[in-house]
Design an enzyme around this catalytic site. Sequence first.
Site, PDB file in Angstrom:
ATOM      1  N   LYS A 105     -10.342  -5.636  -0.385  1.00  0.00           N
ATOM      2  CA  LYS A 105      -9.701  -6.888  -0.809  1.00  0.00           C
ATOM      3  C   LYS A 105     -10.697  -8.042  -0.711  1.00  0.00           C
ATOM      4  O   LYS A 105     -10.824  -8.842  -1.644  1.00  0.00           O
ATOM      5  CB  LYS A 105      -8.463  -7.169   0.069  1.00  0.00           C
ATOM      6  CG  LYS A 105      -7.303  -6.228  -0.237  1.00  0.00           C
ATOM      7  CD  LYS A 105      -6.184  -6.308   0.782  1.00  0.00           C
ATOM      8  CE  LYS A 105      -5.131  -5.242   0.479  1.00  0.00           C
ATOM      9  NZ  LYS A 105      -4.075  -5.132   1.487  1.00  0.00           N
ATOM     10  N   GLN A 159      -2.529  -7.652   7.090  1.00  0.00           N
ATOM     11  CA  GLN A 159      -2.638  -6.231   6.749  1.00  0.00           C
ATOM     12  C   GLN A 159      -1.691  -5.405   7.629  1.00  0.00           C
ATOM     13  O   GLN A 159      -1.719  -5.525   8.856  1.00  0.00           O
ATOM     14  CB  GLN A 159      -4.094  -5.760   6.940  1.00  0.00           C
ATOM     15  CG  GLN A 159      -4.335  -4.332   6.531  1.00  0.00           C
ATOM     16  CD  GLN A 159      -4.132  -4.089   5.031  1.00  0.00           C
ATOM     17  OE1 GLN A 159      -4.576  -4.873   4.192  1.00  0.00           O
ATOM     18  NE2 GLN A 159      -3.445  -3.011   4.694  1.00  0.00           N
ATOM     19  N   ASP A 171       1.653 -11.487  -0.588  1.00  0.00           N
ATOM     20  CA  ASP A 171       2.189 -10.126  -0.643  1.00  0.00           C
ATOM     21  C   ASP A 171       3.638 -10.116  -1.148  1.00  0.00           C
ATOM     22  O   ASP A 171       4.183  -9.052  -1.450  1.00  0.00           O
ATOM     23  CB  ASP A 171       2.144  -9.475   0.750  1.00  0.00           C
ATOM     24  CG  ASP A 171       0.936  -8.555   0.913  1.00  0.00           C
ATOM     25  OD1 ASP A 171       0.419  -8.073  -0.114  1.00  0.00           O
ATOM     26  OD2 ASP A 171       0.534  -8.303   2.065  1.00  0.00           O
TER      27      ASP A 171
END
Length: 287
Positions: free
Chosen positions: A53, A97, A120
Amino acid sequence: MAQIIDGRAIAREVLARTADEVAAMVAATGQAPGLAVILVGHDPASEVYVGRKVGQCRKAGIRSIEHRLPETTPEADLLALIDTLNADPAVHGILVQLPLPRAIDAGRVLDRIAPGKDVDGFHPVNVGRLSTGTGGLVPCTPLGIMMLIDTVIDDYRGLNVCVIGKSNIVGKPVSMLLLEREATVTVTHIETRDLPDIARKADIIVAAAGAPHLVRGYWVKPGAVVIDVGINRVTDPDGTTRIIGDCATHELDHARAVTPVPGGVGPMTIACLLANTVKAAKTAAIA
Ligand code: NAD
């Protein structure tokens, strides 16, 4: 022969468009979008995902700010970091994460992220916006899935879709996106009865179960579009490991189009994360 939907190529296009938008923002405001990535602990798979990422962010010109915290980080410290990032105008997106260490309540952590920075799309405000069709940030994998289907289908109205899996990160949000496009969506899961019969009626199958080669050729009607979200690590008799999807793609010659694993949905997820970061930065700029 089914058309192979090339997720890598489509993800490259999304990344190129995103890089152009970043360059335009820098030219207009002097500031690049910023994405804060938080990794707690040393889960090897998470380390790889975070590395990818951050690497893609740099390529697209997005400023990525990494926060690597020890496994033993108290939840209160993580929440305090999120509060600081929420208040920082140079940070437009915040990504925590997953999975988090067991001592930390992941729900509480995700709820703490400001909805406008929740790239997200897991915050309840964004989930609510998605289910009411009122904008917000949409989870990356479902967003990528829709972009893949869009390459072969223009008009979803009235099409039957079978979504396999009802998770909060894939099955439910992709079902909402499909409903918005006026498809008729059946969401199925481990307790669903007669799943092959339901799948066989579908014009589009989205398989997100995490069950290797669950979807067999006889589950798929001729001409259907099959999106394989599954990532399953299997070990061959000779000890080599490889990644396979949820669909027995070698049995799907009669489908109209299929996504490969790897190289289908996977590359789209990171591309959509970057696109969401730019969207969050643009929304912040006009707020
Ligand atoms: P999950 O474990 O949270 O949910 C799985 C869902 O599938 C559940 O609703 C369960 O009821 C259903 N299910 C499981 N086995 C089934 C079966 N035999 N028949 C019918 N339904 C079944 O999983 P998730 O997080 O949604 O992920 C699903 C898969 O997609 C996993 O393989 C995951 O690795 C993969 N994934 C890929 C990406 C990507 O970027 N490509 C992103 C997220 C998840």
